[in-house]
Design a protein around this motif. Structure first.
Motif, PDB file in Angstrom:
ATOM      1  N   GLY A 128      90.390 -16.847  67.336  1.00  0.00           N
ATOM      2  CA  GLY A 128      89.464 -16.803  66.206  1.00  0.00           C
ATOM      3  C   GLY A 128      89.559 -15.547  65.372  1.00  0.00           C
ATOM      4  N   SER A 129      90.302 -14.538  65.848  1.00  0.00           N
ATOM      5  CA  SER A 129      90.482 -13.316  65.047  1.00  0.00           C
ATOM      6  C   SER A 129      91.357 -13.621  63.833  1.00  0.00           C
ATOM      7  N   ARG A 130      91.196 -12.819  62.774  1.00  0.00           N
ATOM      8  CA  ARG A 130      91.939 -13.023  61.522  1.00  0.00           C
ATOM      9  C   ARG A 130      92.453 -11.681  61.011  1.00  0.00           C
ATOM     10  N   ASP A 170      95.753 -16.451  60.488  1.00  0.00           N
ATOM     11  CA  ASP A 170      94.937 -16.791  61.649  1.00  0.00           C
ATOM     12  C   ASP A 170      95.582 -16.204  62.902  1.00  0.00           C
ATOM     13  N   CYS A 171      94.890 -16.308  64.021  1.00  0.00           N
ATOM     14  CA  CYS A 171      95.352 -15.629  65.235  1.00  0.00           C
ATOM     15  C   CYS A 171      96.679 -16.186  65.740  1.00  0.00           C
ATOM     16  N   GLU A 173      99.206 -17.442  63.912  1.00  0.00           N
ATOM     17  CA  GLU A 173     100.288 -16.902  63.095  1.00  0.00           C
ATOM     18  C   GLU A 173     100.483 -15.421  63.368  1.00  0.00           C
TER      19      GLU A 173
END
Length: 259
Positions: A128-130, A170-171, A173
Motif C-alpha cells: 500500500g505504500s506509494r 505503487d508498491c 512497481e
C-alpha cells in the motif's frame, strides 16, 4: 521545533530516527532538514547503536516538503539554494553514515521523503505504500546527488520515467524497479526490522564499516584497489577476524567485541 526529528533507542542495538509530524503527513520543514544531521551524528557516536532505521510516524513515511513554507523558500534563487544546502546535508548524513541505515516505509514516500529513503542503505516498504519524485510537477530540477541515488536504485531509463512524468509508483512497481528492496505486509514490518537488528548486531562492526567504505568508493566512481586492499588486509590482524575464525572452527556463534 519540538521532537519533529526524534531519535529513539531500542534494546536490540538499533535505533529509529523518526520523522515525527504525523498531523502534517510528515511534511518536512526547513528546521527538520537542518535537525536531521545532528540526530544521525548522535546515533553514530553511540557505540551501542549498530543499526539505524528511518521511519515516519503515524503510518506515513513523508509526503515531501512542507507546502506552507514554499512561498518563503522559493521567493528567490538565493533562498532556494540556502534551503537546498540543508536538504543535501541531511541526505549526505544518511548516505555517509558508517552504520547501516534502513528506511521503513509506510504510506506515501514522495519528493524529499523519497530522496531520504534513497539515501539509506536499504528500503523496506509495506503493501500500500506509494512513491514519487515530483520536481517536474513544480517546474524544478532534481539535483545531481539525488539523481545519482535514484539512478543507482532503478537504473537510467527508469529514473527518466520517474523524473519526466512525476507520477506515483505503487508498491509493486517500486519493488520490481528496485526503488525498494523488500515489500512486506504492514503487520510484519516490526518483526522484520527486529530480525535485521538481530543479524546486524551479531555481525562484525569492523566488517560492516569497512564494507561501507568500499561501497562508498565504488558509488563515487573510484575503484581504489590500494585502499580496498588495505582494508581487506587490515581485517586479518583485527580482533574480529580472530574471534570470527575461531568461532567458525569451533562451530559456535561469534562474539564480536570491537566497537
Amino acid at each position: 521545533m519540538e521532537n519533529l526529528i526524534l531519535l529513539q533507542r531500542h534494546a536490540n542495538h538499533s535505533a529509529t530516527l523518526w520523522i515525527n509530524r504525523p498531523d502534517k503527513r510528515n511534511a518536512l520543514t526547513v528546521e527538520m532538514w537542518a535537525a536531521l544531521p545532528a540526530c544521525v551524528a548522535e546515533a553514530v557516536a553511540d557505540p551501542d547503536i549498530k543499526l539505524l532505521f528511518l521511519r515516519g510516524a503515524g503510518g506515513v513515511f513523508a509526503a515531501g516538503a512542507d507546502i506552507a513554507e514554499m512561498p518563503q523558500i522559493y521567493a528567490t534563487p538565493e533562498a532556494a539554494l540556502k534551503n537546498d544546502e540543508k536538504i543535501q546535508n541531511a541526505m549526505k548524513a544518511l548516505e555517509d553514515c558508517p552504520k547501516p541505515v534502513i528506511a521503513l516505509i509506510e504510506g506515501p514516500c514522495v519528493g524529499g521523503g523519497c530522496g531520504l529513503a534513497l539515501a539509506c542503505d536499504l528500503r523496506i516498504g509495506v503493501v500500500g505504500s506509494r512513491y514519487g519524485v515530483t520536481p517536474a510537477k513544480l517546474g524544478l530540477v532534481y539535483g545531481a546527488g539525488d539523481t545519482r541515488r535514484l539512478i543507482q536504485a532503478v537504473g537510467l531509463s527508469k529514473a527518466k520515467d520517474i523524473l519526466f512524468t512525476g507520477r506515483l509508483l505503487d508498491c509493486a512497481e517500486a519493488l520490481s524497479s528496485g526503488l525498494i528492496d523488500r515489500l512486506v505486509a504492514a503487520e510484519e514490518l516490526d518483526e522484520i526490522a527486529s530480525d535485521y537488528a538481530t543479524k546486524i548486531s551479531a555481525a562484525s562492526v569492523y566488517s560492516i564499516r569497512a564494507q561501507k567504505q568500499i561501497l562508498a568508493m565504488l558509488r563515487g566512481g573510484c575503484d581504489d584497489a590500494e585502499a580496498s586492499r588495505a582494508l581487506f588486509g587490515a581485517s586479518f590482524t583485527g580482533a574480529d577476524f580472530k574471534e570470527g575464525f575461531a568461532a567458525f572452527m569451533e562451530k559456535r556463534p561469534a562474539q564480536f567485541t570491537v566497537r
